[in-house]
Write a protein that holds these residues in place. Structure first.
Motif, PDB file in Angstrom:
ATOM      1  N   LEU A   1       7.304  44.444  17.418  1.00 53.84           N
ATOM      2  CA  LEU A   1       8.610  44.989  17.798  1.00 53.84           C
ATOM      3  C   LEU A   1       9.708  44.707  16.783  1.00 53.84           C
ATOM      4  O   LEU A   1      10.693  45.437  16.731  1.00 53.84           O
ATOM      5  N   SER A   2       9.567  43.640  16.007  1.00 56.80           N
ATOM      6  CA  SER A   2      10.637  43.288  15.061  1.00 56.80           C
ATOM      7  C   SER A   2      10.078  42.500  13.885  1.00 56.80           C
ATOM      8  O   SER A   2       9.085  41.780  14.022  1.00 56.80           O
ATOM      9  N   ILE A   3      10.747  42.679  12.737  1.00 53.83           N
ATOM     10  CA  ILE A   3      10.363  41.982  11.509  1.00 53.83           C
ATOM     11  C   ILE A   3      11.641  41.557  10.785  1.00 53.83           C
ATOM     12  O   ILE A   3      12.574  42.341  10.671  1.00 53.83           O
ATOM     13  N   ALA A   4      11.659  40.318  10.299  1.00 57.04           N
ATOM     14  CA  ALA A   4      12.772  39.852   9.467  1.00 57.04           C
ATOM     15  C   ALA A   4      12.187  39.070   8.300  1.00 57.04           C
ATOM     16  O   ALA A   4      11.257  38.287   8.473  1.00 57.04           O
ATOM     17  N   LYS A   5      12.737  39.281   7.105  1.00 56.98           N
ATOM     18  CA  LYS A   5      12.282  38.589   5.902  1.00 56.98           C
ATOM     19  C   LYS A   5      13.263  37.479   5.572  1.00 56.98           C
ATOM     20  O   LYS A   5      14.475  37.697   5.531  1.00 56.98           O
ATOM     21  N   ASP A   6      12.735  36.271   5.316  1.00 59.75           N
ATOM     22  CA  ASP A   6      13.611  35.149   4.996  1.00 59.75           C
ATOM     23  C   ASP A   6      13.870  35.054   3.492  1.00 59.75           C
ATOM     24  O   ASP A   6      13.381  35.882   2.715  1.00 59.75           O
ATOM     25  N   SER A   7      14.607  34.042   3.074  1.00 57.67           N
ATOM     26  CA  SER A   7      15.007  33.904   1.671  1.00 57.67           C
ATOM     27  C   SER A   7      13.829  33.607   0.738  1.00 57.67           C
ATOM     28  O   SER A   7      13.954  33.752  -0.468  1.00 57.67           O
ATOM     29  N   LYS A   8      12.691  33.214   1.291  1.00 61.66           N
ATOM     30  CA  LYS A   8      11.495  32.945   0.487  1.00 61.66           C
ATOM     31  C   LYS A   8      10.496  34.104   0.527  1.00 61.66           C
ATOM     32  O   LYS A   8       9.347  33.942   0.153  1.00 61.66           O
ATOM     33  N   ASN A   9      10.942  35.260   1.030  1.00 63.83           N
ATOM     34  CA  ASN A   9      10.110  36.461   1.172  1.00 63.83           C
ATOM     35  C   ASN A   9       8.980  36.315   2.183  1.00 63.83           C
ATOM     36  O   ASN A   9       8.000  37.051   2.141  1.00 63.83           O
ATOM     37  N   ASN A  10       9.108  35.362   3.081  1.00 61.01           N
ATOM     38  CA  ASN A  10       8.165  35.234   4.183  1.00 61.01           C
ATOM     39  C   ASN A  10       8.695  36.045   5.354  1.00 61.01           C
ATOM     40  O   ASN A  10       9.898  36.334   5.430  1.00 61.01           O
ATOM     41  N   LEU A  11       7.817  36.422   6.277  1.00 63.58           N
ATOM     42  CA  LEU A  11       8.203  37.269   7.395  1.00 63.58           C
ATOM     43  C   LEU A  11       8.198  36.498   8.710  1.00 63.58           C
ATOM     44  O   LEU A  11       7.326  35.652   8.944  1.00 63.58           O
TER      45      LEU A  11
ATOM     46  N   ASN B   1      12.431  32.324  25.484  1.00 60.36           N
ATOM     47  CA  ASN B   1      12.674  32.540  26.897  1.00 60.36           C
ATOM     48  C   ASN B   1      11.865  33.714  27.445  1.00 60.36           C
ATOM     49  O   ASN B   1      11.801  33.915  28.639  1.00 60.36           O
ATOM     50  N   ASN B   2      11.237  34.492  26.572  1.00 65.15           N
ATOM     51  CA  ASN B   2      10.444  35.641  26.977  1.00 65.15           C
ATOM     52  C   ASN B   2       9.533  35.995  25.813  1.00 65.15           C
ATOM     53  O   ASN B   2       9.920  35.860  24.662  1.00 65.15           O
ATOM     54  N   LYS B   3       8.343  36.457  26.082  1.00 65.42           N
ATOM     55  CA  LYS B   3       7.392  36.712  24.995  1.00 65.42           C
ATOM     56  C   LYS B   3       7.495  38.087  24.361  1.00 65.42           C
ATOM     57  O   LYS B   3       6.768  38.386  23.429  1.00 65.42           O
ATOM     58  N   LYS B   4       8.411  38.919  24.817  1.00 66.55           N
ATOM     59  CA  LYS B   4       8.679  40.207  24.157  1.00 66.55           C
ATOM     60  C   LYS B   4       9.884  40.027  23.248  1.00 66.55           C
ATOM     61  O   LYS B   4      11.026  40.007  23.699  1.00 66.55           O
ATOM     62  N   ILE B   5       9.629  39.913  21.941  1.00 63.85           N
ATOM     63  CA  ILE B   5      10.704  39.661  20.975  1.00 63.85           C
ATOM     64  C   ILE B   5      11.099  40.978  20.329  1.00 63.85           C
ATOM     65  O   ILE B   5      10.373  41.527  19.512  1.00 63.85           O
ATOM     66  N   ARG B   6      12.267  41.483  20.711  1.00 69.80           N
ATOM     67  CA  ARG B   6      12.728  42.797  20.277  1.00 69.80           C
ATOM     68  C   ARG B   6      13.593  42.762  19.025  1.00 69.80           C
ATOM     69  O   ARG B   6      13.744  43.766  18.351  1.00 69.80           O
ATOM     70  N   SER B   7      14.189  41.618  18.714  1.00 68.23           N
ATOM     71  CA  SER B   7      15.038  41.530  17.527  1.00 68.23           C
ATOM     72  C   SER B   7      15.050  40.103  17.000  1.00 68.23           C
ATOM     73  O   SER B   7      14.962  39.148  17.756  1.00 68.23           O
ATOM     74  N   ILE B   8      15.156  40.016  15.668  1.00 72.03           N
ATOM     75  CA  ILE B   8      15.224  38.719  14.990  1.00 72.03           C
ATOM     76  C   ILE B   8      16.322  38.816  13.928  1.00 72.03           C
ATOM     77  O   ILE B   8      16.363  39.780  13.170  1.00 72.03           O
ATOM     78  N   TYR B   9      17.184  37.828  13.908  1.00 67.82           N
ATOM     79  CA  TYR B   9      18.191  37.756  12.861  1.00 67.82           C
ATOM     80  C   TYR B   9      18.107  36.381  12.210  1.00 67.82           C
ATOM     81  O   TYR B   9      18.124  35.360  12.903  1.00 67.82           O
ATOM     82  N   ILE B  10      17.996  36.343  10.882  1.00 65.66           N
ATOM     83  CA  ILE B  10      17.953  35.079  10.152  1.00 65.66           C
ATOM     84  C   ILE B  10      19.368  34.775   9.665  1.00 65.66           C
ATOM     85  O   ILE B  10      19.942  35.515   8.868  1.00 65.66           O
ATOM     86  N   ALA B  11      19.911  33.694  10.172  1.00 64.18           N
ATOM     87  CA  ALA B  11      21.283  33.293   9.833  1.00 64.18           C
ATOM     88  C   ALA B  11      21.343  32.711   8.424  1.00 64.18           C
ATOM     89  O   ALA B  11      20.317  32.411   7.814  1.00 64.18           O
ATOM     90  N   ARG B  12      22.556  32.534   7.937  1.00 62.32           N
ATOM     91  CA  ARG B  12      22.746  31.997   6.590  1.00 62.32           C
ATOM     92  C   ARG B  12      22.153  30.602   6.415  1.00 62.32           C
ATOM     93  O   ARG B  12      21.767  30.214   5.328  1.00 62.32           O
ATOM     94  N   ASN B  13      22.058  29.843   7.495  1.00 60.21           N
ATOM     95  CA  ASN B  13      21.468  28.497   7.422  1.00 60.21           C
ATOM     96  C   ASN B  13      19.950  28.538   7.642  1.00 60.21           C
ATOM     97  O   ASN B  13      19.325  27.497   7.795  1.00 60.21           O
ATOM     98  N   ASN B  14      19.365  29.736   7.679  1.00 56.96           N
ATOM     99  CA  ASN B  14      17.926  29.980   7.863  1.00 56.96           C
ATOM    100  C   ASN B  14      17.431  29.775   9.289  1.00 56.96           C
ATOM    101  O   ASN B  14      16.235  29.877   9.540  1.00 56.96           O
ATOM    102  N   ASP B  15      18.299  29.473  10.231  1.00 61.06           N
ATOM    103  CA  ASP B  15      17.906  29.451  11.634  1.00 61.06           C
ATOM    104  C   ASP B  15      17.680  30.887  12.099  1.00 61.06           C
ATOM    105  O   ASP B  15      18.246  31.824  11.537  1.00 61.06           O
TER     106      ASP B  15
END
Length: 168
Positions: free
Chosen positions: A38-48, A81-95
């Motif tokens: 449902l969602s994909i986000a790439k972090d600063s190390k090019n990991n997903l 809190n739920n196993k359906k993850i519809r969105s992911i946002y990687i914050a500036r602190n990598n959280d």
């Protein structure tokens, strides 16, 4: 280019060679744990970081091409809190800020800990159990949360304050 599919796993498409590589759930403990993405986000190390339809959060190490699962069927017992993850946002602190069918969660990859962000239930603009479809962090560090039926929310993680902008 990374593509999340409904039942065909995760696909990496190479535009130059016009070839693709498919990653599917299998018996290998280092494989992805769900074929509905449902969602994909790439972090600063090019990991997903990958959100699935029913199996929680996956992490893909781009160097080793191995997956790790966090919560729901994973080795780590912490859960969103739920196993359906519809969105992911990687914050500036990598959280990670994670939008699910049960609201908003925060994930700290350094500690591997989840926090379900609860809204004050005495407030009429209740965020709990909202289906979160979109997330963004503004320059002032506020988290903007788009929901399926409940409009838009602004959450300040420093003061833990909420503002609701209802759908009309």
């Amino acid at each position: 280019l990374w593509l999340g599919t409904w039942g065909a796993g995760l696909i990496k498409y190479n535009k130059k060679s016009n070839k693709y590589q498919q990653y599917l759930k299998n018996e290998d403990e280092n494989s992805i744990n769900e074929n509905i993405i449902l969602s994909i986000a790439k972090d600063s190390k090019n990991n997903l970081w990958i959100g699935t339809y029913g199996s929680g959060l996956n992490y893909f190490n781009s160097e080793t091409e191995e997956f790790k699962t966090f919560g729901f069927e994973g080795k780590n017992k912490q859960q969103t809190n739920n196993k359906k993850i519809r969105s992911i946002y990687i914050a500036r602190n990598n959280d990670l800020w994670i939008g699910t069918d049960g609201g908003l969660s925060h994930f700290n990859p350094e500690t591997n800990k989840y926090t379900h962000i609860l809204h004050d239930s005495s407030n009429e603009s209740l965020m709990n159990n909202s289906i979160v479809r979109a997330l963004h962090q503004s320059k002032d560090r506020n988290i903007w949360i788009g929901t399926k039926f409940n409009g838009l929310y602004r959450y300040n993680p420093d003061s833990k304050s909420w503002k609701h902008y209802p759908a009309e």
